[in-house]
Design a protein around this motif. Sequence first.
Motif, PDB file in Angstrom:
ATOM      1  N   MET A   1       0.849  -1.190   0.000  1.00  0.00           N
ATOM      2  CA  MET A   1       0.000   0.000   0.000  1.00  0.00           C
ATOM      3  C   MET A   1       0.884   1.240   0.000  1.00  0.00           C
ATOM      4  O   MET A   1       1.881   1.302   0.723  1.00  0.00           O
ATOM      5  N   HIS A   2       0.529   2.232  -0.813  1.00  0.00           N
ATOM      6  CA  HIS A   2       1.276   3.483  -0.886  1.00  0.00           C
ATOM      7  C   HIS A   2       0.524   4.543  -0.077  1.00  0.00           C
ATOM      8  O   HIS A   2      -0.627   4.874  -0.382  1.00  0.00           O
ATOM      9  N   ILE A   3       1.184   5.087   0.956  1.00  0.00           N
ATOM     10  CA  ILE A   3       0.595   6.100   1.833  1.00  0.00           C
ATOM     11  C   ILE A   3       1.314   7.422   1.582  1.00  0.00           C
ATOM     12  O   ILE A   3       2.536   7.509   1.701  1.00  0.00           O
ATOM     13  N   ALA A   4       0.560   8.460   1.241  1.00  0.00           N
ATOM     14  CA  ALA A   4       1.109   9.810   1.113  1.00  0.00           C
ATOM     15  C   ALA A   4       0.786  10.571   2.394  1.00  0.00           C
ATOM     16  O   ALA A   4      -0.376  10.637   2.811  1.00  0.00           O
ATOM     17  N   VAL A   5       1.805  11.127   3.021  1.00  0.00           N
ATOM     18  CA  VAL A   5       1.659  11.815   4.303  1.00  0.00           C
ATOM     19  C   VAL A   5       1.890  13.310   4.095  1.00  0.00           C
ATOM     20  O   VAL A   5       2.964  13.720   3.638  1.00  0.00           O
ATOM     21  N   HIS A  21       5.748  11.622  14.646  1.00  0.00           N
ATOM     22  CA  HIS A  21       5.554  10.955  13.364  1.00  0.00           C
ATOM     23  C   HIS A  21       6.804  10.232  12.887  1.00  0.00           C
ATOM     24  O   HIS A  21       6.710   9.306  12.079  1.00  0.00           O
ATOM     25  N   TYR A  22       7.967  10.609  13.375  1.00  0.00           N
ATOM     26  CA  TYR A  22       9.162   9.837  13.078  1.00  0.00           C
ATOM     27  C   TYR A  22       8.997   8.414  13.606  1.00  0.00           C
ATOM     28  O   TYR A  22       9.279   7.440  12.901  1.00  0.00           O
ATOM     29  N   SER A  23       8.518   8.297  14.845  1.00  0.00           N
ATOM     30  CA  SER A  23       8.298   6.972  15.428  1.00  0.00           C
ATOM     31  C   SER A  23       7.233   6.201  14.659  1.00  0.00           C
ATOM     32  O   SER A  23       7.395   5.001  14.376  1.00  0.00           O
ATOM     33  N   GLN A  31       6.150  -1.954   6.440  1.00  0.00           N
ATOM     34  CA  GLN A  31       5.178  -2.767   5.709  1.00  0.00           C
ATOM     35  C   GLN A  31       4.574  -2.068   4.493  1.00  0.00           C
ATOM     36  O   GLN A  31       4.003  -2.731   3.631  1.00  0.00           O
ATOM     37  N   HIS A  32       4.663  -0.757   4.443  1.00  0.00           N
ATOM     38  CA  HIS A  32       4.017  -0.018   3.363  1.00  0.00           C
ATOM     39  C   HIS A  32       4.975   1.012   2.782  1.00  0.00           C
ATOM     40  O   HIS A  32       5.896   1.483   3.463  1.00  0.00           O
ATOM     41  N   ARG A  33       4.716   1.384   1.538  1.00  0.00           N
ATOM     42  CA  ARG A  33       5.462   2.460   0.919  1.00  0.00           C
ATOM     43  C   ARG A  33       4.944   3.796   1.452  1.00  0.00           C
ATOM     44  O   ARG A  33       3.728   4.007   1.508  1.00  0.00           O
ATOM     45  N   VAL A  34       5.847   4.695   1.822  1.00  0.00           N
ATOM     46  CA  VAL A  34       5.455   5.982   2.410  1.00  0.00           C
ATOM     47  C   VAL A  34       6.144   7.118   1.661  1.00  0.00           C
ATOM     48  O   VAL A  34       7.361   7.109   1.478  1.00  0.00           O
ATOM     49  N   THR A  35       5.363   8.100   1.235  1.00  0.00           N
ATOM     50  CA  THR A  35       5.888   9.342   0.680  1.00  0.00           C
ATOM     51  C   THR A  35       5.475  10.484   1.593  1.00  0.00           C
ATOM     52  O   THR A  35       4.281  10.703   1.824  1.00  0.00           O
ATOM     53  N   LEU A  36       6.440  11.190   2.133  1.00  0.00           N
ATOM     54  CA  LEU A  36       6.203  12.293   3.069  1.00  0.00           C
ATOM     55  C   LEU A  36       6.370  13.619   2.342  1.00  0.00           C
ATOM     56  O   LEU A  36       7.429  13.892   1.770  1.00  0.00           O
ATOM     57  N   ILE A  37       5.329  14.444   2.369  1.00  0.00           N
ATOM     58  CA  ILE A  37       5.381  15.784   1.780  1.00  0.00           C
ATOM     59  C   ILE A  37       5.420  16.785   2.931  1.00  0.00           C
ATOM     60  O   ILE A  37       4.462  16.920   3.697  1.00  0.00           O
ATOM     61  N   THR A  38       6.533  17.493   3.080  1.00  0.00           N
ATOM     62  CA  THR A  38       6.772  18.284   4.278  1.00  0.00           C
ATOM     63  C   THR A  38       7.591  19.530   3.940  1.00  0.00           C
ATOM     64  O   THR A  38       7.619  19.984   2.797  1.00  0.00           O
ATOM     65  N   LEU A  54      15.475  10.693   7.937  1.00  0.00           N
ATOM     66  CA  LEU A  54      14.254  10.003   7.556  1.00  0.00           C
ATOM     67  C   LEU A  54      14.301   8.553   8.013  1.00  0.00           C
ATOM     68  O   LEU A  54      15.353   7.918   7.942  1.00  0.00           O
ATOM     69  N   PRO A  55      13.168   8.010   8.464  1.00  0.00           N
ATOM     70  CA  PRO A  55      13.132   6.570   8.736  1.00  0.00           C
ATOM     71  C   PRO A  55      13.381   5.785   7.454  1.00  0.00           C
ATOM     72  O   PRO A  55      13.051   6.247   6.347  1.00  0.00           O
ATOM     73  N   GLU A  56      13.976   4.625   7.590  1.00  0.00           N
ATOM     74  CA  GLU A  56      14.254   3.795   6.432  1.00  0.00           C
ATOM     75  C   GLU A  56      12.957   3.471   5.693  1.00  0.00           C
ATOM     76  O   GLU A  56      11.958   3.103   6.291  1.00  0.00           O
ATOM     77  N   GLY A  57      12.992   3.620   4.376  1.00  0.00           N
ATOM     78  CA  GLY A  57      11.826   3.292   3.557  1.00  0.00           C
ATOM     79  C   GLY A  57      10.900   4.456   3.285  1.00  0.00           C
ATOM     80  O   GLY A  57       9.920   4.307   2.546  1.00  0.00           O
TER      81      GLY A  57
END
Length: 406
Positions: A1-5, A21-23, A31-38, A54-57
């Motif tokens: 699953m791709h999650i955009a944050v 949110h780092y934690s 478990q999921h793909r994450v794209t962070l827009i910040t 950034l957290p790994e992944g």
Amino acid sequence: MHIAVFSQYHTNPDCPATSRHYSLLTQIAQQHRVTLITTRTWEPQRLTERFPWLPEGVEMRAAAVPYQNNMGPARRVLSFGQYAAYALREGLRINKPDVIWGISTPLTAAWAAAQVARLRRVPWVFEVQDLWPSFPIAMGAVPSELARRELYKLEGRLYQQARAIMTLSPDMTSYVQQVGTGATSRWAFDPSKVHTVLNGTDLDLAATATDAAVAALRQEQGLEGRQVILYAGTFGRANDIPTLVAAAERLALVCPNVVWLFMGHGYHEPLLRAAAGRCSAIRLVPAQPRHAVFTWFRLADVSVVSFLGLPVLDANSPAKFYDSLAVGTPVIVTNEGWTKSLVEQHKCGWFTPAGNAEKLTERLAEILRNPAQLRTAGAAGQQVAATHFDRQRIGQTIQRILEQAC
């Protein structure tokens, strides 16, 4: 699953900030793909280099948008608007996500998340960290009646449009549910889509506050044989810092062995510097990286979590509240909301009314003369933290909400 944050402020444990949110992203990205827009607001403020930015992944898209706590309303609005425009553009450029996680504050970050979700036809989840626009309105930051009406409309629409809503306290949950179910509500929605996911704390970092670490810090700071009261966090307009200064000066007259540590930065820093200059019982401590604050909390005999006496602030979910209890240091809270109920129910702290330096002084003098009471309250708080405040468990809940929304 791709999650955009969508989150305007990204921090890591090297920063003087909660790094919630780092934690959470560290867990979810396993478990999921994450794209962070910040934004890069906090990156130059790293105090150490112990953790990767950034957290790994996690993939990051970051704008160079400045923000500081001491900005005035107009400058803050510009910052919020710049991030919202950037987030909207980047949200339309990234690979299509399966679900979007929009985090306020500010409300404009959630607006950008909602627009991208609508245009890309994907569900989105709204995380409410503070009650906007009620909070800035209560603080007098929105003087225009027209602007206030429009912001309340935006809030209601966002609640209605989100597939799920996450709040950081039970009082926030009640507030949000009332927006959608009130007799005169224009923004009806199912109250069951609102979930309480507490701010919480990092128990693994709390465990680094060992006896040896505390003893070394006490010696380094010249605090052997002294009782310590700690305020750690932002010296903001909402934090009632003038009342704490007045209480510290009063307490110095009746408890000369007590030292107040004010750790952080913000709007009232000049006030605190002046107070420390005239009162030896007050010390100003520079902001510390997230991973180091737990030793300071454990060093203290009691910590203070203070806010102005505004009803909207009763719903707050401050990181310092959780961090203090996690290391066994009881807290004094000054709001009438859920934190008061929790410390009284679990006997892990005390309440004094906001804005009342005399009552705060009396309460502190009473409990500091009873070390056994402090130890009992601290142990009770540590048990509550282990049971309810663990961000590992909170992260599992958030991941489940995102998966269900998708």
